[in-house]
Each structure stands twice: as C-alpha cells, then as structure tokens.
Design an enzyme around this catalytic site. Structure first.
Site, PDB file in Angstrom:
ATOM      1  N   GLU A  97     -25.047 -25.223  41.112  1.00  0.00           N
ATOM      2  CA  GLU A  97     -25.368 -23.812  41.315  1.00  0.00           C
ATOM      3  C   GLU A  97     -26.539 -23.368  40.448  1.00  0.00           C
ATOM      4  OE1 GLU A  97     -20.757 -22.624  42.104  1.00  0.00           O
ATOM      5  OE2 GLU A  97     -21.894 -21.554  40.564  1.00  0.00           O
ATOM      6  N   CYS A 110     -30.397 -18.747  36.034  1.00  0.00           N
ATOM      7  CA  CYS A 110     -29.268 -19.383  35.357  1.00  0.00           C
ATOM      8  C   CYS A 110     -29.150 -20.779  35.952  1.00  0.00           C
ATOM      9  CB  CYS A 110     -28.005 -18.560  35.611  1.00  0.00           C
ATOM     10  SG  CYS A 110     -26.520 -19.361  34.980  1.00  0.00           S
ATOM     11  N   CYS A 117     -17.933 -30.479  34.865  1.00  0.00           N
ATOM     12  CA  CYS A 117     -17.923 -30.371  33.402  1.00  0.00           C
ATOM     13  C   CYS A 117     -16.668 -31.045  32.871  1.00  0.00           C
ATOM     14  CB  CYS A 117     -17.946 -28.909  32.967  1.00  0.00           C
ATOM     15  SG  CYS A 117     -18.030 -28.699  31.172  1.00  0.00           S
ATOM     16  N   CYS A 121     -12.299 -26.036  30.586  1.00  0.00           N
ATOM     17  CA  CYS A 121     -11.841 -24.668  30.289  1.00  0.00           C
ATOM     18  C   CYS A 121     -10.952 -24.196  31.443  1.00  0.00           C
ATOM     19  CB  CYS A 121     -13.028 -23.732  30.101  1.00  0.00           C
ATOM     20  SG  CYS A 121     -14.088 -24.253  28.755  1.00  0.00           S
ATOM     21  N   CYS A 124     -12.292 -21.663  34.103  1.00  0.00           N
ATOM     22  CA  CYS A 124     -13.636 -21.871  34.647  1.00  0.00           C
ATOM     23  C   CYS A 124     -13.581 -22.770  35.883  1.00  0.00           C
ATOM     24  CB  CYS A 124     -14.530 -22.484  33.572  1.00  0.00           C
ATOM     25  SG  CYS A 124     -16.103 -23.111  34.202  1.00  0.00           S
ATOM     26  N   GLY A 171     -21.658 -26.906  33.811  1.00  0.00           N
ATOM     27  CA  GLY A 171     -21.808 -27.987  32.845  1.00  0.00           C
ATOM     28  C   GLY A 171     -21.977 -27.527  31.412  1.00  0.00           C
ATOM     29  N   GLU A 172     -21.858 -28.487  30.508  1.00  0.00           N
ATOM     30  CA  GLU A 172     -21.984 -28.232  29.076  1.00  0.00           C
ATOM     31  C   GLU A 172     -23.316 -28.840  28.607  1.00  0.00           C
ATOM     32  OE1 GLU A 172     -20.811 -26.549  26.476  1.00  0.00           O
ATOM     33  OE2 GLU A 172     -22.346 -27.698  25.419  1.00  0.00           O
ATOM     34  N   SER A 203     -26.181 -21.992  26.300  1.00  0.00           N
ATOM     35  CA  SER A 203     -24.798 -21.623  25.993  1.00  0.00           C
ATOM     36  C   SER A 203     -23.945 -22.876  25.884  1.00  0.00           C
ATOM     37  CB  SER A 203     -24.266 -20.706  27.104  1.00  0.00           C
ATOM     38  OG  SER A 203     -22.885 -20.461  26.923  1.00  0.00           O
ATOM     39  N   SER A 226     -19.605 -20.196  23.084  1.00  0.00           N
ATOM     40  CA  SER A 226     -18.437 -19.622  23.753  1.00  0.00           C
ATOM     41  C   SER A 226     -17.212 -19.851  22.881  1.00  0.00           C
ATOM     42  CB  SER A 226     -18.231 -20.299  25.110  1.00  0.00           C
ATOM     43  OG  SER A 226     -19.358 -20.106  25.922  1.00  0.00           O
ATOM     44  N   LEU A 227     -16.620 -18.777  22.405  1.00  0.00           N
ATOM     45  CA  LEU A 227     -15.457 -18.926  21.512  1.00  0.00           C
ATOM     46  C   LEU A 227     -14.138 -18.693  22.258  1.00  0.00           C
ATOM     47  CD1 LEU A 227     -16.525 -17.199  18.157  1.00  0.00           C
ATOM     48  CD2 LEU A 227     -16.043 -19.624  18.517  1.00  0.00           C
ATOM     49  N   HIS A 228     -13.969 -17.549  22.834  1.00  0.00           N
ATOM     50  CA  HIS A 228     -12.773 -17.138  23.610  1.00  0.00           C
ATOM     51  C   HIS A 228     -11.495 -16.993  22.801  1.00  0.00           C
ATOM     52  CE1 HIS A 228     -15.553 -18.153  26.694  1.00  0.00           C
ATOM     53  NE2 HIS A 228     -15.328 -19.437  26.652  1.00  0.00           N
ATOM     54  N   ASN A 302     -13.837 -13.574  35.445  1.00  0.00           N
ATOM     55  CA  ASN A 302     -14.034 -13.614  36.885  1.00  0.00           C
ATOM     56  C   ASN A 302     -12.881 -14.452  37.424  1.00  0.00           C
ATOM     57  OD1 ASN A 302     -16.026 -12.761  38.761  1.00  0.00           O
ATOM     58  ND2 ASN A 302     -17.603 -13.724  37.487  1.00  0.00           N
ATOM     59  N   CYS A 346     -19.381 -19.033  36.919  1.00  0.00           N
ATOM     60  CA  CYS A 346     -19.816 -20.414  36.886  1.00  0.00           C
ATOM     61  C   CYS A 346     -18.946 -21.334  37.746  1.00  0.00           C
ATOM     62  CB  CYS A 346     -19.780 -20.785  35.414  1.00  0.00           C
ATOM     63  SG  CYS A 346     -19.525 -22.427  34.964  1.00  0.00           S
TER      64      CYS A 346
HETATM   65  N1  SAH Z   1     -20.607 -24.790  29.249  1.00  0.00           N
HETATM   66  C1  SAH Z   1     -21.264 -23.716  28.631  1.00  0.00           C
HETATM   67  C2  SAH Z   1     -22.210 -22.974  29.537  1.00  0.00           C
HETATM   68  C3  SAH Z   1     -21.735 -22.681  30.945  1.00  0.00           C
HETATM   69  S1  SAH Z   1     -20.454 -21.493  31.111  1.00  0.00           S
HETATM   70  C4  SAH Z   1     -20.270 -22.760  27.980  1.00  0.00           C
HETATM   71  O1  SAH Z   1     -19.105 -22.872  28.262  1.00  0.00           O
HETATM   72  O2  SAH Z   1     -20.707 -21.960  27.173  1.00  0.00           O
HETATM   73  C5  SAH Z   1     -21.265 -19.970  30.666  1.00  0.00           C
HETATM   74  C6  SAH Z   1     -20.317 -18.875  30.247  1.00  0.00           C
HETATM   75  O3  SAH Z   1     -19.528 -18.436  31.364  1.00  0.00           O
HETATM   76  C7  SAH Z   1     -19.329 -19.311  29.181  1.00  0.00           C
HETATM   77  O4  SAH Z   1     -19.252 -18.371  28.147  1.00  0.00           O
HETATM   78  C8  SAH Z   1     -18.031 -19.376  29.947  1.00  0.00           C
HETATM   79  O5  SAH Z   1     -16.938 -19.200  29.115  1.00  0.00           O
HETATM   80  C9  SAH Z   1     -18.187 -18.276  30.960  1.00  0.00           C
HETATM   81  N2  SAH Z   1     -17.284 -18.412  32.096  1.00  0.00           N
HETATM   82  C10 SAH Z   1     -16.989 -19.524  32.793  1.00  0.00           C
HETATM   83  N3  SAH Z   1     -16.095 -19.242  33.773  1.00  0.00           N
HETATM   84  C11 SAH Z   1     -15.833 -17.922  33.699  1.00  0.00           C
HETATM   85  C12 SAH Z   1     -15.007 -17.045  34.444  1.00  0.00           C
HETATM   86  N4  SAH Z   1     -14.269 -17.468  35.451  1.00  0.00           N
HETATM   87  N5  SAH Z   1     -14.976 -15.749  34.083  1.00  0.00           N
HETATM   88  C13 SAH Z   1     -15.748 -15.307  33.050  1.00  0.00           C
HETATM   89  N6  SAH Z   1     -16.548 -16.083  32.319  1.00  0.00           N
HETATM   90  C14 SAH Z   1     -16.594 -17.390  32.628  1.00  0.00           C
HETATM   91 FE1  SF4 Z   2     -17.613 -26.434  31.028  1.00  0.00          FE
HETATM   92 FE2  SF4 Z   2     -18.569 -24.098  30.124  1.00  0.00          FE
HETATM   93 FE3  SF4 Z   2     -16.962 -24.180  32.288  1.00  0.00          FE
HETATM   94 FE4  SF4 Z   2     -15.969 -24.679  29.864  1.00  0.00          FE
HETATM   95  S1  SF4 Z   2     -16.849 -22.738  30.581  1.00  0.00           S
HETATM   96  S2  SF4 Z   2     -15.578 -25.889  31.710  1.00  0.00           S
HETATM   97  S3  SF4 Z   2     -17.660 -25.760  28.914  1.00  0.00           S
HETATM   98  S4  SF4 Z   2     -18.972 -25.050  32.128  1.00  0.00           S
END
Ligand code: SAH
Ligand code: SF4
Length: 354
Positions: A97, A110, A117, A121, A124, A171-172, A203, A226-228, A302, A346
């Site tokens: 994407e 983006c 990945c 997470c 995600c 991806g990371e 990121s 990304s901490l969460h 999301n 994502c």
């Molecule tokens: N892998 C990297 C970059 C891609 S994700 C990372 O995790 O940082 C980019 C951002 O989108 C991250 O902060 C991730 O936590 C957030 N993200 C992914 N899926 C999401 C979702 N379903 N709702 C909200 N944020 C999301």
């Molecule tokens: Fe990978 Fe980032 Fe999605 Fe986590 S949020 S699975 S690190 S793409």
C-alpha cells in the site's frame, strides 16, 4: 555469464554513473537517465519515457538494466477527497500500500517498507497478515515516484509537488534498514526528487538496534516511535515482536538518539477504548517520557477485521491529551482519521482486497 539486469530505482546517482563507466559509456548519459528517472518520472526504458538519449545508449541500457513500475491493483479516494490510497502490485505479484495524503496544503506520500510485517501488532492489519518479504530500495523509491507522477497532472503543479514522505505504510522500516536508508538517499538526491531530510519521517515499533544505528549514523530524518503502552507487559501484549526489547532499553536508545542527533522523537500511541486510554495510562506515558525531547501523536484505532478492539471515544481522547499537555507539558496532537472510509489504516486495503 549473462548479467542480471539491475533495477534502475535501486541505484544511487553515483552508482548509475559507475555502471555507465563500466559499460564504457560517458557519464553524461547517466546524468540524463537520472534526470529522466526523477524529473521526468519515467516508467520504462523507452525512447518515449527517456527522450534525448542516443539510440545505442538506450539499447545498452535496455539490455543491462530494468525499470519496474508497480501496477495499480486498486486506487480508492476517501469521500472527503483528502486521501488517495493505492494498492500496488510488485513484480512478483505481492501487493503493498502507498497512500497520497493532502492535509493542510501539504502533499505527503506514505510508503511501505515490507510486504507484511513480522512484528504482529494485534490491532494492525499488516501485523495480522504476517511477514512476506522485505522490499528492495527500488521498490520503496518506486512508490514515491508513483505518487509524484499522480501529482504531475495537478492544476497547480508547484504546490502539489511531493515534498513529504512518511515511512508508515506496511512493514517495519528498521527491520529492513539497509534498503530503507538506500531509498532515503535516492529520494534526497538534489538532482532528483530532492526531498528534504527534515520532511522524511520514519516510524518504528521500537527496533532498538535500528534506533541506535540511526543515532550512530546521525541520520537526519525525523523519527517516530510507536509505543501504545508505557510498560513492558503492556507493550508485549499489543506488540508481540517487541518482547525481545525491554522498554528500559528502548527508552535508553531513544535518549541516545535524541542526544546524538539533537532531535526530539514523535511517540505514537494508538488509542484503544478501555485498553490504553485512561488518564492513569496517560500519566504512565508522561512519566516514561519525562526529560526526553518528545511530542506525542495519538491515533484513535482504525478497526480491523482481526481485532475486536474499538477506537477510543472523543471524551477519553481529550482527557488523555489534556493529562499529557497540562500535567506533563508534553506537546500532544490527535491524528485526524481522515480516509477511514477507505480503510486507510496500515495494511487494511491489502486485507480487504485479498
Ligand atoms: N511499523 C511501523 C510503521 C508502520 S505502522 C510502526 O509500527 O511504527 C504506522 C503507525 O500506524 C503505527 O504507529 C501503528 O501503530 C499505527 N497503526 C497500525 N494499525 C493501526 C490501526 N488499525 N489503527 C490505528 N493505528 C494503527
Ligand atoms: Fe508492523 Fe507497524 Fe503494523 Fe506493528 S503497527 S505490525 S510494526 S506495520
């Protein structure tokens, strides 16, 4: 032995010149090719896409190199018109994407760094699909070229030129460090797309060796982490791939990064209702970031098919933000969820299209 045709988007300008030198060709032609790639936004090695090259040069190039532009498997516009999301098909058929965003007068691409990945997470869509493969540098560059081409027909081209890149797609990026940094070098080349380093944001979910390497190399990008969750346990539950890096090590790496680059880090926090959106959790985050140059970006979840969590409602989001701002003096923004109607989270488009 037959030479494997090199993908032109994989090469830096200097490498393209060296290739021409190896072929016994004048480097001025390499400069023309570079110009056609990044100012002409060529999609093929043809006379039409690369005008001005003598036929023998074009033939040599076509024999020894390739140029692969990803095909558009799907393009969707958000109803508010701010976001256009592409599902791009790579040479091997894998889909990634790329998103074109137009917020507050800025055009941002983006881009993805991997197909799938490995970090897993739970919330995600990309994490839910698992890891397929790393992207080559040229496949990352090609996404930016694709967006730049899409903008080319715009009414006011100068305003709509691609100026910002976020590595926040699938991806990371720090799991694919070399290819990502090579792509960044190519994107920054002043004779090409000429993106300013301060307009490129990477990121990461918190790959500690990668953050330390960015610090060591003093890479001039912006970094988002990304901490969460503000505890090891909380992070491990949401980000299985982060279990190997204790949160103390992660924060120490962030400190090192900020000290050696002089930059503040953006800390991202996906807000999930009832899971990580209480004022107490905001305080934990505030304490974790105490003394660090930081800005917090809150992203309401999301929803994705593979996770039952829900986005935090407006009131908890506001409270979370005001705790960070007022009690800890931390700059804190809430990312608007524009484009949610096209599954702009994502990896979501790839999942829906599968
Ligand atoms: N892998 C990297 C970059 C891609 S994700 C990372 O995790 O940082 C980019 C951002 O989108 C991250 O902060 C991730 O936590 C957030 N993200 C992914 N899926 C999401 C979702 N379903 N709702 C909200 N944020 C999301
Ligand atoms: Fe990978 Fe980032 Fe999605 Fe986590 S949020 S699975 S690190 S793409």
């Amino acid at each position: 032995m037959e030479e494997t045709p090199v993908n032109l988007h994989d090469l830096t300008r200097n490498e393209l010149r060296l290739l021409f030198a190896r072929w016994g060709l004048a480097t001025v032609h390499a400069d023309t090719v570079w110009n056609r790639l990044y100012l002409g936004l060529a999609t093929a090695i043809t006379e039409k896409e690369m005008p001005g090259l003598p036929p023998r040069i074009l033939n040599r190039l076509a024999a020894g190199a390739r140029l692969t532009s990803p095909g558009v498997a799907l393009a969707t516009d958000s109803t508010d018109g701010f976001t256009r999301k592409y599902l791009l098909a790579l040479e091997d058929g894998r889909k990634i994407e790329t998103v074109l965003m137009r917020y507050s007068g800025r055009v941002t691409a983006c881009v993805s760094s991997q197909a799938g990945c490995a970090m897993g997470c739970v919330f995600c869509a990309t994490g839910q699909m698992g890891f397929t493969r790393h992207l080559a540098a040229g496949e990352i560059v090609a996404q930016a070229v694709h967006v730049a081409r899409a903008l080319r027909g715009a009414e006011a081209p100068s305003e709509h030129r691609l100026r910002n890149i976020v590595l926040m797609g699938m991806g990371e990026p720090l799991h694919n460090y070399d290819a990502v940094m090579r792509a960044v070098d190519i994107l920054r080349d002043p004779a090409g797309l000429a993106l300013a380093a301060e307009r490129i944001t990477l990121s990461t979910v918190g790959v500690v060796p990668g953050i330390l390497r960015l610090a060591r190399e003093r890479q001039p990008l912006h970094l988002a982490v990304s901490l969460h969750a503000a505890t090891q346990e909380g992070r491990a539950a949401l980000i299985p791939g982060a279990r190997r890096w204790p949160i103390d090590e992660l924060m120490a790496a962030c400190r090192t990064y900020s000290e050696s680059t002089g930059r503040r880090i953006f800390y991202e926090w996906t807000l999930i209702a009832g899971r990580n959106d209480s004022p107490e959790e905001a305080r934990e985050l505030g304490r974790l970031l105490r003394g660090l140059p930081a800005q917090v970006n809150l992203i309401p979840l999301n929803p994705t098919g593979g996770y039952e969590g829900e986005p935090s409602r407006a009131e908890p989001v506001r409270r979370f933000q005001s705790v960070l701002r007022e009690e800890f003096g931390l700059p804190c923004t809430v990312r608007q969820r524009r484009g949610i109607d096209i599954a702009a989270g994502c990896g979501q488009l790839a999942v829906n299209a599968a």
